[in-house]
Design an enzyme around this catalytic site. Structure first.
Site, PDB file in Angstrom:
ATOM      1  N   GLY A 168    -102.021 -80.027   4.696  1.00  0.00           N
ATOM      2  CA  GLY A 168    -102.705 -80.962   3.784  1.00  0.00           C
ATOM      3  C   GLY A 168    -102.545 -82.394   4.264  1.00  0.00           C
ATOM      4  N   GLU A 226    -109.124 -86.154  -8.174  1.00  0.00           N
ATOM      5  CA  GLU A 226    -109.230 -85.561  -9.505  1.00  0.00           C
ATOM      6  C   GLU A 226    -107.822 -85.130  -9.871  1.00  0.00           C
ATOM      7  OE1 GLU A 226    -109.238 -83.694 -12.431  1.00  0.00           O
ATOM      8  OE2 GLU A 226    -110.208 -81.969 -11.490  1.00  0.00           O
ATOM      9  N   GLU A 283     -98.099 -84.624 -18.348  1.00  0.00           N
ATOM     10  CA  GLU A 283     -98.871 -83.388 -18.220  1.00  0.00           C
ATOM     11  C   GLU A 283     -97.892 -82.231 -18.027  1.00  0.00           C
ATOM     12  OE1 GLU A 283    -101.319 -82.663 -14.626  1.00  0.00           O
ATOM     13  OE2 GLU A 283    -102.908 -82.201 -16.051  1.00  0.00           O
TER      14      GLU A 283
HETATM   15  P1  NAD Z   1    -100.000 -80.427  -5.720  1.00  0.00           P
HETATM   16  O1  NAD Z   1    -100.659 -81.716  -6.015  1.00  0.00           O
HETATM   17  O2  NAD Z   1     -98.720 -80.436  -5.004  1.00  0.00           O
HETATM   18  O3  NAD Z   1    -100.992 -79.468  -4.890  1.00  0.00           O
HETATM   19  C1  NAD Z   1    -102.392 -79.601  -4.856  1.00  0.00           C
HETATM   20  C2  NAD Z   1    -102.885 -79.446  -3.417  1.00  0.00           C
HETATM   21  O4  NAD Z   1    -102.368 -80.517  -2.626  1.00  0.00           O
HETATM   22  C3  NAD Z   1    -102.439 -78.148  -2.723  1.00  0.00           C
HETATM   23  O5  NAD Z   1    -103.462 -77.695  -1.867  1.00  0.00           O
HETATM   24  C4  NAD Z   1    -101.249 -78.626  -1.906  1.00  0.00           C
HETATM   25  O6  NAD Z   1    -101.011 -77.811  -0.787  1.00  0.00           O
HETATM   26  C5  NAD Z   1    -101.721 -79.997  -1.471  1.00  0.00           C
HETATM   27  N1  NAD Z   1    -100.640 -80.927  -1.094  1.00  0.00           N
HETATM   28  C6  NAD Z   1     -99.347 -80.952  -1.541  1.00  0.00           C
HETATM   29  N2  NAD Z   1     -98.667 -81.943  -0.934  1.00  0.00           N
HETATM   30  C7  NAD Z   1     -99.531 -82.566  -0.106  1.00  0.00           C
HETATM   31  C8  NAD Z   1     -99.417 -83.685   0.777  1.00  0.00           C
HETATM   32  N3  NAD Z   1     -98.278 -84.359   0.923  1.00  0.00           N
HETATM   33  N4  NAD Z   1    -100.518 -84.057   1.485  1.00  0.00           N
HETATM   34  C9  NAD Z   1    -101.686 -83.406   1.338  1.00  0.00           C
HETATM   35  N5  NAD Z   1    -101.842 -82.342   0.531  1.00  0.00           N
HETATM   36  C10 NAD Z   1    -100.780 -81.930  -0.197  1.00  0.00           C
HETATM   37  O7  NAD Z   1     -99.835 -79.674  -7.099  1.00  0.00           O
HETATM   38  P2  NAD Z   1     -98.792 -78.493  -7.450  1.00  0.00           P
HETATM   39  O8  NAD Z   1     -97.421 -78.784  -6.914  1.00  0.00           O
HETATM   40  O9  NAD Z   1     -99.401 -77.228  -7.044  1.00  0.00           O
HETATM   41  O10 NAD Z   1     -98.737 -78.651  -9.030  1.00  0.00           O
HETATM   42  C11 NAD Z   1     -97.847 -79.598  -9.608  1.00  0.00           C
HETATM   43  C12 NAD Z   1     -98.460 -80.258 -10.823  1.00  0.00           C
HETATM   44  O11 NAD Z   1     -99.706 -80.887 -10.472  1.00  0.00           O
HETATM   45  C13 NAD Z   1     -98.861 -79.335 -11.952  1.00  0.00           C
HETATM   46  O12 NAD Z   1     -97.813 -79.009 -12.763  1.00  0.00           O
HETATM   47  C14 NAD Z   1     -99.896 -80.164 -12.664  1.00  0.00           C
HETATM   48  O13 NAD Z   1     -99.309 -81.078 -13.517  1.00  0.00           O
HETATM   49  C15 NAD Z   1    -100.580 -80.882 -11.556  1.00  0.00           C
HETATM   50  N6  NAD Z   1    -101.847 -80.213 -11.155  1.00  0.00           N
HETATM   51  C16 NAD Z   1    -102.996 -80.751 -11.584  1.00  0.00           C
HETATM   52  C17 NAD Z   1    -104.188 -80.137 -11.239  1.00  0.00           C
HETATM   53  C18 NAD Z   1    -105.500 -80.678 -11.679  1.00  0.00           C
HETATM   54  O14 NAD Z   1    -106.477 -79.961 -11.714  1.00  0.00           O
HETATM   55  N7  NAD Z   1    -105.603 -81.942 -11.985  1.00  0.00           N
HETATM   56  C19 NAD Z   1    -104.197 -78.990 -10.476  1.00  0.00           C
HETATM   57  C20 NAD Z   1    -102.982 -78.456 -10.035  1.00  0.00           C
HETATM   58  C21 NAD Z   1    -101.820 -79.098 -10.381  1.00  0.00           C
END
Ligand code: NAD
Length: 464
Positions: A207, A245, A371
């Site tokens: 990512g 988003e 959240e």
């Molecule tokens: P996250 O933000 O870590 O993951 C979302 C995406 O980002 C995944 O594909 C992940 O691999 C990628 N990602 C993670 N670290 C990254 C980086 N440093 N650089 C680029 N990409 C990266 O979310 P999560 O850990 O799966 O969930 C944690 C919290 O996030 C949840 O509890 C919730 O509050 C929130 N969340 C929100 C949504 C939404 O639709 N707004 C969706 C999922 C999670």
């Protein structure tokens, strides 16, 4: 469960450069159902190069032809809807009926909407002595979460392809299988090699490499605010476009004239859907002091019907389960009153959390501000409309919300006061063509429909 031990790059499945793997676990029973490759920076680089090479050809493809490919992609999704639903149920844990209706149904609707928009959108307009061309932004890096795993992929890929952009997708670690299935659909739809590429992998590795890559013109991210902030900073430093988003803490405002029973029933169902893992969920219910006790009773009874393992699925993984249970404990510690659910695990196996309702929640409590991303509803009392607006707008978020009133005009007048991207009036239905996105820290940019398409376009003015 079907799986590919490879990346979909430049129109074929090729072995990953990276040696690591990611285990995909069914959160309903903890079983490992598949293993996918964990892509490295080299895999991301190969995918970005393929997308760059495919860009001139796809950008020059007539919009009608792009529309035809997107229609073929929608048909593929329709033909494989049962497989999509079963895959999402296996890797996310959602009940099968919900997977069919929402996890398979929404992407079909959204893909169909872009097949139509690609063919009808005015990619050229006249403004005085100018002709303005709406051209594709370029190569898009799409990073998606697990909560609506195919919808969030399609909400980025379909408008990007409609606009003439090419894409590299890095889906969430927890839900890579439906992304692989989507790549098969893209392939079968006859979308040219390199236009869409898939790299599975870890967020901080694949990512991060995608977000930081020089060959990406726009990063479109959905997920946590913490990661969104990092991606926004990277994009800002590189002066590239970014769409974010992020999270939400949306308010469901029930005005005194509303049909209380209906508003509470729909409100509870909204929070419990997808085990509470919905960024736009109405996790704060705001009720007038005079009707508060009645609302609490109704909400507690409604939540009790969500039997874990039957009507409500598990959370996506053990980390999220522990996180949500931690928030429930925090709510109790800060003095909120539990009227349904609680922090105890409801089942011996699986990542389940009890559907939980808190009463006597005050606006500054953690459970009213952060959240939670689980099946947890907070009910707050308000004194008058000004108080309700202040509470509703009193978080860093502004993604969605609801207003209920006896009279539609009264609800609309209140909705105008809300700092949020979407408001459902008296239970209005989801509209896949309406712009979706956040005010304040809920994000930057809009997805879906015509507004979602313009995110992937840039303008060039020719003067005559
Ligand atoms: P996250 O933000 O870590 O993951 C979302 C995406 O980002 C995944 O594909 C992940 O691999 C990628 N990602 C993670 N670290 C990254 C980086 N440093 N650089 C680029 N990409 C990266 O979310 P999560 O850990 O799966 O969930 C944690 C919290 O996030 C949840 O509890 C919730 O509050 C929130 N969340 C929100 C949504 C939404 O639709 N707004 C969706 C999922 C999670």
């Amino acid at each position: 469960m079907k799986q590919h031990d490879a990346m979909y790059i430049d129109g074929s499945w090729r072995p990953a450069e990276g040696r690591g793997t990611i285990e995909v676990v069914n959160p309903a029973d903890g079983q490992v159902i598949a293993t996918v490759p964990a892509g490295s920076a080299e895999d991301v680089d190969a995918a970005v190069r393929a997308a760059r090479a495919a860009l001139p050809g796809w950008a020059a493809t007539p919009p009608q032809e792009r529309a035809a490919r997107l229609a073929a992609l929608r048909d593929q999704l329709v033909a494989r809807a049962d497989e999509i639903a079963a895959t999402v149920t296996a890797e996310l844990g959602a009940p099968l009926a919900f997977s069919k209706a929402v996890h398979a149904g929404a992407p079909i609707a959204v893909c169909g909407s872009y097949a139509e928009l690609a063919g009808t959108y005015a990619f050229e307009e006249k403004i005085g002595n100018s002709t303005v061309l709406h051209e594709p932004v370029g190569v898009v890096g799409a990073i998606t979460p697990w909560n609506y795993p195919l919808h969030q992929v399609v909400a980025k890929v379909a408008p990007a392809l409609a606009a003439g952009c090419t894409v590299v997708l890095k889906p969430a670690e927890d839900t890579p299988l439906v992304a692989q299935l989507f790549a098969e659909c893209v392939d079968a739809a006859g979308i040219p090699a390199g236009v869409f590429n898939l790299v599975t992998g870890l967020g901080p590795v694949a990512g991060q490499a995608l977000a930081a890559h020089d060959g990406i013109d726009l990063v479109s991210f959905t997920g946590s605010t913490a990661v969104g902030r990092k991606i926004g900073a990277l994009a800002g430093a590189a002066v590239k476009r970014v769409a974010l988003e992020l999270g939400g803490k949306s308010a469901n405002v029930i005005l005194p004239s509303a049909d209380l029973a209906k508003a509470v029933a729909v409100g509870v169902a909204n929070v419990m859907a997808n085990s509470g893992q919905t960024c736009s969920a109405w996790t704060r219910m705001l009720v007038h002091r005079d009707r508060y006790d009645e609302a609490v009773e109704l909400a507690a009874a409604a939540a009790a019907k969500y039997v874990p393992g039957e009507k409500i699925g598990p959370l996506v993984n053990a980390t999220q389960q522990a996180r949500v249970r931690g928030y429930i404990e925090r709510g109790v510690a800060e003095g909120a009153r539990l009227v349904a659910g609680g922090p105890e695990e409801p089942l011996a196996a699986g990542c389940y959390v009890r559907p939980t309702v808190f009463a006597d929640v005050t606006p500054e409590m953690t459970i009213a501000q952060e959240e939670i991303f689980g099946p947890v509803l907070s009910i707050l009392a308000y004194e008058d409309e000004d108080d309700a607006a202040r509470i509703a707008n009193g978080t860093v978020y502004g993604l969605a919300g609801a207003v209920w009133a006896g009279d539609e005009a009264e609800a609309v007048a209140f909705a105008r006061r809300l700092e949020t991207g979407q408001v459902d009036i008296n239970g209005g239905r989801f509209n896949p063509l309406a712009p979706f996105g956040g005010y304040k820290q809920s994000g930057v940019g809009r997805e879906l429909g015509r507004h979602g398409l313009t995110e992937y376009l840039q303008t060039k003015s020719l003067q005559f």
